[in-house]
Scaffold this active site. Sequence first.
Site, PDB file in Angstrom:
ATOM      1  N   ASP A   1       0.817  -1.231   0.000  1.00  0.00           N
ATOM      2  CA  ASP A   1       0.000   0.000   0.000  1.00  0.00           C
ATOM      3  C   ASP A   1       0.845   1.273   0.000  1.00  0.00           C
ATOM      4  OD1 ASP A   1       1.046  -0.036   2.529  1.00  0.00           O
ATOM      5  OD2 ASP A   1      -0.866  -0.035   3.584  1.00  0.00           O
TER       6      ASP A   1
ATOM      7  N   ASP B   1      26.617  34.918  -4.590  1.00  0.00           N
ATOM      8  CA  ASP B   1      25.697  35.855  -3.929  1.00  0.00           C
ATOM      9  C   ASP B   1      26.244  36.193  -2.542  1.00  0.00           C
ATOM     10  OD1 ASP B   1      25.044  33.600  -2.367  1.00  0.00           O
ATOM     11  OD2 ASP B   1      23.295  33.135  -3.585  1.00  0.00           O
TER      12      ASP B   1
ATOM     13  N   LYS C   1      23.105  39.086  -6.073  1.00  0.00           N
ATOM     14  CA  LYS C   1      22.154  38.236  -6.827  1.00  0.00           C
ATOM     15  C   LYS C   1      20.721  38.661  -6.557  1.00  0.00           C
ATOM     16  CE  LYS C   1      21.082  33.655  -5.922  1.00  0.00           C
ATOM     17  NZ  LYS C   1      21.477  32.246  -5.792  1.00  0.00           N
TER      18      LYS C   1
ATOM     19  N   ARG D   1      16.864  37.124  -7.237  1.00  0.00           N
ATOM     20  CA  ARG D   1      16.130  35.953  -7.730  1.00  0.00           C
ATOM     21  C   ARG D   1      14.731  36.405  -8.147  1.00  0.00           C
ATOM     22  NH1 ARG D   1      16.501  30.684  -8.044  1.00  0.00           N
ATOM     23  NH2 ARG D   1      18.467  30.393  -6.927  1.00  0.00           N
TER      24      ARG D   1
ATOM     25  N   SER E   1      21.427  23.761  -7.818  1.00  0.00           N
ATOM     26  CA  SER E   1      20.134  23.097  -8.028  1.00  0.00           C
ATOM     27  C   SER E   1      19.798  23.140  -9.522  1.00  0.00           C
ATOM     28  CB  SER E   1      19.064  23.765  -7.168  1.00  0.00           C
ATOM     29  OG  SER E   1      17.831  23.145  -7.370  1.00  0.00           O
TER      30      SER E   1
ATOM     31  N   GLY F   1      21.105  25.201 -11.552  1.00  0.00           N
ATOM     32  CA  GLY F   1      22.309  25.684 -12.229  1.00  0.00           C
ATOM     33  C   GLY F   1      22.186  27.137 -12.671  1.00  0.00           C
TER      34      GLY F   1
HETATM   35  C1  R5P Z   1      21.055  30.272  -2.856  1.00  0.00           C
HETATM   36  O1  R5P Z   1      21.139  31.203  -2.047  1.00  0.00           O
HETATM   37  C2  R5P Z   1      22.006  29.120  -2.852  1.00  0.00           C
HETATM   38  O2  R5P Z   1      23.178  29.415  -2.149  1.00  0.00           O
HETATM   39  C3  R5P Z   1      22.318  28.676  -4.248  1.00  0.00           C
HETATM   40  O3  R5P Z   1      22.957  29.741  -4.926  1.00  0.00           O
HETATM   41  C4  R5P Z   1      21.064  28.290  -4.964  1.00  0.00           C
HETATM   42  O4  R5P Z   1      20.309  27.387  -4.206  1.00  0.00           O
HETATM   43  C5  R5P Z   1      21.386  27.676  -6.297  1.00  0.00           C
HETATM   44  O5  R5P Z   1      20.206  27.391  -6.955  1.00  0.00           O
HETATM   45  P1  R5P Z   1      20.174  27.292  -8.520  1.00  0.00           P
HETATM   46  O6  R5P Z   1      21.236  26.331  -8.935  1.00  0.00           O
HETATM   47  O7  R5P Z   1      18.783  26.770  -8.835  1.00  0.00           O
HETATM   48  O8  R5P Z   1      20.379  28.668  -9.071  1.00  0.00           O
END
Ligand code: R5P
Length: 299
Positions: free
Chosen positions: A33, A169, A192, A194, A222, A224
Amino acid sequence: MIFGGSSSQELASRVANELGVKSGKLEIRRFPDGEKYLRVLDDIKNQDLVVIQSIHHTPDELVFEYLLLADTLKDLGARRVVSFFPYFAYARQDERFKPGEALSFKTVCKLIENVGTDEIYTIDMHGHRVIKLSDVFRIPAQNLTAVPLLADYVKRMCPMQRPLVIGPDAEAEQWARVAAERLGTDFDVFEKKRYGDRQVEVRPRKASAKDRDILVVDDIISTGGTIVEALKVLFVQGARSVNVACTHPILAGDALEKIRQAGAKNVIGTDTIPSPISHVSVAPLIAEQVRKAGLSGTS
Ligand code: R5P
């Protein structure tokens, strides 16, 4: 004895090898399950134990598996459970950014404590607004860093001329500083912004990358997006070459391909998250901390 959860079995054996101690055996499977079944196959009564569970890619499942494991170990009479979360998911949601949001980080911390974990360690945890883990946990908690291991690897394997370390950043200053110290050079961080999960913009500050070999250091790669934007800026400035290092190579989707296409010479990560770029193991870092924690059976 070292127990690795399903996300960290290989890392746990590396740590057990470093320490010359036994790896604990578990049976983990799913009922038809979908519920998870977990059984501890060793006698662990009155023992000091280490649990390693990196919470990545399927975080909800891995958090729950950890809760089952730690609770069972304590219930079976373990004397002390010292847990390592090499990658700690949910750390980015450590604030209510919009009204009504779940403070996921706090909830996960509470759950980990409530199953009887005695001590916890994380590695380069992304709790930017959490200055000290001891502010969040009531149990002893410490954040370790893998950046010296990454910098040592870069020094050995990626010779650089006039190196400059860049954090993409402001938060990355903590890692850029450590890497620069290790490489005996200077560092700077970008600014940086976002705009969404996958959209970021970075701008340089003081240092110029002209004619220098660059090492970009971050905690997580993550999507990139951050690194690709940093690479664009660095090449516009006239960088000779750019190596990239991170502790946690999540590498969602085609992140690695995008970074390579953007011109990165080498992309290096650790095995907090197993990946094609996990060239640096955090096993020595964990083993050293286990020794310091003074658990019985390790020295
Ligand atoms: C953000 O503050 C982290 O330190 C990384 O820069 C961020 O998580 C990277 O994410 P991504 O690869 O999606 O830009």
